[in-house]
Design a protein around this motif. Structure first.
Motif, PDB file in Angstrom:
ATOM      1  N   ALA A 203       0.825  -1.206   0.000  1.00  0.00           N
ATOM      2  CA  ALA A 203       0.000   0.000   0.000  1.00  0.00           C
ATOM      3  C   ALA A 203       0.859   1.254   0.000  1.00  0.00           C
ATOM      4  O   ALA A 203       0.572   2.233  -0.708  1.00  0.00           O
ATOM      5  CB  ALA A 203      -0.924  -0.008   1.217  1.00  0.00           C
ATOM      6  N   VAL A 204       1.930   1.231   0.781  1.00  0.00           N
ATOM      7  CA  VAL A 204       2.832   2.385   0.844  1.00  0.00           C
ATOM      8  C   VAL A 204       3.464   2.640  -0.517  1.00  0.00           C
ATOM      9  O   VAL A 204       3.566   3.791  -0.966  1.00  0.00           O
ATOM     10  CB  VAL A 204       3.918   2.167   1.919  1.00  0.00           C
ATOM     11  CG1 VAL A 204       5.010   3.216   1.795  1.00  0.00           C
ATOM     12  CG2 VAL A 204       3.296   2.203   3.309  1.00  0.00           C
ATOM     13  N   GLU A 205       3.863   1.572  -1.203  1.00  0.00           N
ATOM     14  CA  GLU A 205       4.499   1.749  -2.517  1.00  0.00           C
ATOM     15  C   GLU A 205       3.545   2.419  -3.506  1.00  0.00           C
ATOM     16  O   GLU A 205       3.945   3.287  -4.286  1.00  0.00           O
ATOM     17  CB  GLU A 205       4.971   0.403  -3.065  1.00  0.00           C
ATOM     18  CG  GLU A 205       5.764   0.537  -4.367  1.00  0.00           C
ATOM     19  CD  GLU A 205       6.402  -0.759  -4.817  1.00  0.00           C
ATOM     20  OE1 GLU A 205       7.085  -0.741  -5.848  1.00  0.00           O
ATOM     21  OE2 GLU A 205       6.219  -1.790  -4.127  1.00  0.00           O
ATOM     22  N   VAL A 206       2.268   2.026  -3.468  1.00  0.00           N
ATOM     23  CA  VAL A 206       1.285   2.660  -4.348  1.00  0.00           C
ATOM     24  C   VAL A 206       1.140   4.140  -3.998  1.00  0.00           C
ATOM     25  O   VAL A 206       1.213   5.017  -4.872  1.00  0.00           O
ATOM     26  CB  VAL A 206      -0.082   1.960  -4.240  1.00  0.00           C
ATOM     27  CG1 VAL A 206      -1.164   2.787  -4.938  1.00  0.00           C
ATOM     28  CG2 VAL A 206      -0.008   0.567  -4.837  1.00  0.00           C
ATOM     29  N   LEU A 207       0.948   4.434  -2.739  1.00  0.00           N
ATOM     30  CA  LEU A 207       0.679   5.812  -2.308  1.00  0.00           C
ATOM     31  C   LEU A 207       1.876   6.733  -2.531  1.00  0.00           C
ATOM     32  O   LEU A 207       1.707   7.926  -2.791  1.00  0.00           O
ATOM     33  CB  LEU A 207       0.268   5.825  -0.834  1.00  0.00           C
ATOM     34  CG  LEU A 207      -1.093   5.174  -0.552  1.00  0.00           C
ATOM     35  CD1 LEU A 207      -1.281   4.961   0.936  1.00  0.00           C
ATOM     36  CD2 LEU A 207      -2.230   6.006  -1.126  1.00  0.00           C
ATOM     37  N   ALA A 212      -2.069  11.557  -4.618  1.00  0.00           N
ATOM     38  CA  ALA A 212      -2.708  11.512  -3.298  1.00  0.00           C
ATOM     39  C   ALA A 212      -1.704  11.276  -2.180  1.00  0.00           C
ATOM     40  O   ALA A 212      -1.885  11.745  -1.051  1.00  0.00           O
ATOM     41  CB  ALA A 212      -3.783  10.422  -3.273  1.00  0.00           C
ATOM     42  N   GLY A 213      -0.647  10.539  -2.496  1.00  0.00           N
ATOM     43  CA  GLY A 213       0.304  10.170  -1.453  1.00  0.00           C
ATOM     44  C   GLY A 213       1.476  11.097  -1.263  1.00  0.00           C
ATOM     45  O   GLY A 213       2.341  10.838  -0.428  1.00  0.00           O
ATOM     46  N   ARG A 214       1.546  12.186  -2.005  1.00  0.00           N
ATOM     47  CA  ARG A 214       2.725  13.046  -1.894  1.00  0.00           C
ATOM     48  C   ARG A 214       2.564  14.040  -0.746  1.00  0.00           C
ATOM     49  O   ARG A 214       2.635  15.249  -0.924  1.00  0.00           O
ATOM     50  CB  ARG A 214       2.994  13.751  -3.219  1.00  0.00           C
ATOM     51  CG  ARG A 214       3.266  12.761  -4.345  1.00  0.00           C
ATOM     52  CD  ARG A 214       3.906  13.388  -5.548  1.00  0.00           C
ATOM     53  NE  ARG A 214       4.044  12.415  -6.625  1.00  0.00           N
ATOM     54  CZ  ARG A 214       5.002  11.499  -6.689  1.00  0.00           C
ATOM     55  NH1 ARG A 214       5.915  11.441  -5.741  1.00  0.00           N
ATOM     56  NH2 ARG A 214       5.051  10.646  -7.683  1.00  0.00           N
ATOM     57  N   GLY A 215       2.379  13.482   0.446  1.00  0.00           N
ATOM     58  CA  GLY A 215       2.243  14.292   1.656  1.00  0.00           C
ATOM     59  C   GLY A 215       2.980  13.602   2.785  1.00  0.00           C
ATOM     60  O   GLY A 215       4.165  13.308   2.680  1.00  0.00           O
ATOM     61  N   GLN A 216       2.282  13.296   3.872  1.00  0.00           N
ATOM     62  CA  GLN A 216       2.902  12.651   5.029  1.00  0.00           C
ATOM     63  C   GLN A 216       3.567  11.329   4.662  1.00  0.00           C
ATOM     64  O   GLN A 216       4.602  10.978   5.229  1.00  0.00           O
ATOM     65  CB  GLN A 216       1.854  12.418   6.115  1.00  0.00           C
ATOM     66  CG  GLN A 216       1.301  13.683   6.741  1.00  0.00           C
ATOM     67  CD  GLN A 216       2.325  14.398   7.596  1.00  0.00           C
ATOM     68  OE1 GLN A 216       3.370  13.848   7.951  1.00  0.00           O
ATOM     69  NE2 GLN A 216       2.027  15.642   7.949  1.00  0.00           N
ATOM     70  N   ILE A 217       3.014  10.639   3.708  1.00  0.00           N
ATOM     71  CA  ILE A 217       3.551   9.314   3.374  1.00  0.00           C
ATOM     72  C   ILE A 217       4.964   9.402   2.788  1.00  0.00           C
ATOM     73  O   ILE A 217       5.709   8.421   2.816  1.00  0.00           O
ATOM     74  CB  ILE A 217       2.589   8.586   2.405  1.00  0.00           C
ATOM     75  CG1 ILE A 217       2.782   7.070   2.463  1.00  0.00           C
ATOM     76  CG2 ILE A 217       2.736   9.101   0.976  1.00  0.00           C
ATOM     77  CD1 ILE A 217       2.363   6.446   3.748  1.00  0.00           C
ATOM     78  N   ASN A 218       5.322  10.547   2.272  1.00  0.00           N
ATOM     79  CA  ASN A 218       6.669  10.735   1.720  1.00  0.00           C
ATOM     80  C   ASN A 218       7.614  11.436   2.693  1.00  0.00           C
ATOM     81  O   ASN A 218       8.777  11.639   2.363  1.00  0.00           O
ATOM     82  CB  ASN A 218       6.609  11.542   0.420  1.00  0.00           C
ATOM     83  CG  ASN A 218       6.191  10.681  -0.761  1.00  0.00           C
ATOM     84  OD1 ASN A 218       6.485   9.495  -0.795  1.00  0.00           O
ATOM     85  ND2 ASN A 218       5.498  11.276  -1.707  1.00  0.00           N
ATOM     86  N   THR A 219       7.099  11.833   3.839  1.00  0.00           N
ATOM     87  CA  THR A 219       7.944  12.571   4.776  1.00  0.00           C
ATOM     88  C   THR A 219       8.048  11.868   6.120  1.00  0.00           C
ATOM     89  O   THR A 219       9.070  11.257   6.429  1.00  0.00           O
ATOM     90  CB  THR A 219       7.415  14.011   4.955  1.00  0.00           C
ATOM     91  OG1 THR A 219       6.033  13.953   5.355  1.00  0.00           O
ATOM     92  CG2 THR A 219       7.538  14.812   3.669  1.00  0.00           C
ATOM     93  N   ASN A 220       6.987  11.903   6.909  1.00  0.00           N
ATOM     94  CA  ASN A 220       7.094  11.436   8.290  1.00  0.00           C
ATOM     95  C   ASN A 220       6.800   9.953   8.499  1.00  0.00           C
ATOM     96  O   ASN A 220       7.492   9.287   9.266  1.00  0.00           O
ATOM     97  CB  ASN A 220       6.162  12.262   9.186  1.00  0.00           C
ATOM     98  CG  ASN A 220       6.616  13.697   9.292  1.00  0.00           C
ATOM     99  OD1 ASN A 220       7.803  13.970   9.331  1.00  0.00           O
ATOM    100  ND2 ASN A 220       5.678  14.626   9.316  1.00  0.00           N
TER     101      ASN A 220
END
Length: 296
Positions: A203-207, A212-220
């Motif tokens: 799921a993380v790899e998709v996001l 949609a995923g270029r926020g918290q999922i790419n930082t924290n």
């Protein structure tokens, strides 16, 4: 031009900021309730002070960066506060994250006493503070901004004049509102994926590869809770505070913040679940627990 700066609050952000000012050649007179933090400033070339009065002595600029509204009020307006000790015309740079109405009320009282003030909170992380790469959001007059900008540039690589007094702290609260709501959104998304039987790494790899995923999922999230690290870069207790500030501002502005109200309820559960002092990304663990997902 080298300045004499009274620096009040030498915590996670303030300590590195004060150290950068001292290393730039400014005379920094620092005070904090924690003697170790004052000693760290002294080691960086600053001057240790035991009181606000001492920090204000001969200062042309006062900087405050403190945890909560009441701490800022006491430091600036209290019986032994800056308002009692700073010379007329002194520039006060209030850099805490507090309610905008509190900031404006303080500014009015300082101005009535002959002092100048800008609300100038900072953005980015403790690591950025240590590296001198913060972002400053400053509200106040153009004249005061020009006066303060060389100081901001000692610890920030982006300095923005947001507008009139109050706009800096409003922008910080708005920014933090988005940040805290995004914590909940990311946790809901990953919890839903796990509930559907999708492995979290997949799921993380998709996001990470969608808009949609270029926020918290790419930082924290990847470097904190998903790595098994929930030590607080920014604890859930302060997330609750910042979201409360955003909702209060939204109410004052007549702006509906439905997700924020729901998110606040979730952040408010952290103490009862023993997570108040854990990193904000531990919101994922709260949502997983509520969804009945057992620990791996």
């Amino acid at each position: 031009m080298k300045r004499t700066i009274g620096f009040i609050g030498l915590g996670t952000m303030g300590g590195p900021m004060a150290a950068h000012l001292a290393k730039a050649g400014h005379h920094v007179q620092g005070v904090d309730l924690d003697p170790a933090k004052v000693a760290a400033l002294e080691a960086a070339g600053g001057t240790a002070c035991a009181s606000i009065a001492a920090a204000c002595a001969n200062a042309d600029t006062i900087i405050t960066i403190l945890p909560r509204d009441q701490h800022v009020r006491e430091a600036l307006l209290g019986a032994d506060g800056v308002i009692r000790h700073a010379a007329p015309g002194t520039l006060v740079l209030e850099m805490s994250t507090i309610l905008p109405r509190t900031s404006l009320d303080i500014a009015q009282q300082l101005q009535a006493a002959g002092l100048r003030m800008m609300d100038a909170p900072v953005g980015r992380t403790p690591a950025d503070a240590r590296a001198g790469r913060l972002l400053v959001m400053a509200g106040g007059s153009q004249e005061d901004f020009v006066d303060a900008q060389p100081l901001f540039e000692c610890f920030a690589d982006k300095v923005l004049h947001m507008g009139a007094l109050g706009t800096g702290i409003q922008m910080k609260v708005i920014n933090n509102y988005m940040s805290m709501v995004s914590m909940v959104l990311t946790s809901e998304t990953l919890t839903m994926a796990k509930k559907a039987g999708i492995a979290t790494p997949a799921a993380v790899e998709v996001l990470q590869n969608t808009v949609a995923g270029r926020g918290q999922i790419n930082t924290n999230f990847p470097k904190k809770v998903l790595a098994g690290d929930i030590t607080p870069d920014f604890p859930l207790s302060l997330g609750y505070k910042d979201l409360s500030l955003g909702l209060a501002l939204g109410h004052e502005l007549g702006t509906p913040l439905f997700l924020g109200a729901s998110a606040l309820e979730l952040f408010g559960m952290a103490p009862a679940m023993g997570r108040a002092d854990q990193d904000c990304t531990a919101m994922l663990l709260i949502l997983e627990q509520l969804a009945g997902i057992k620990k791996d």
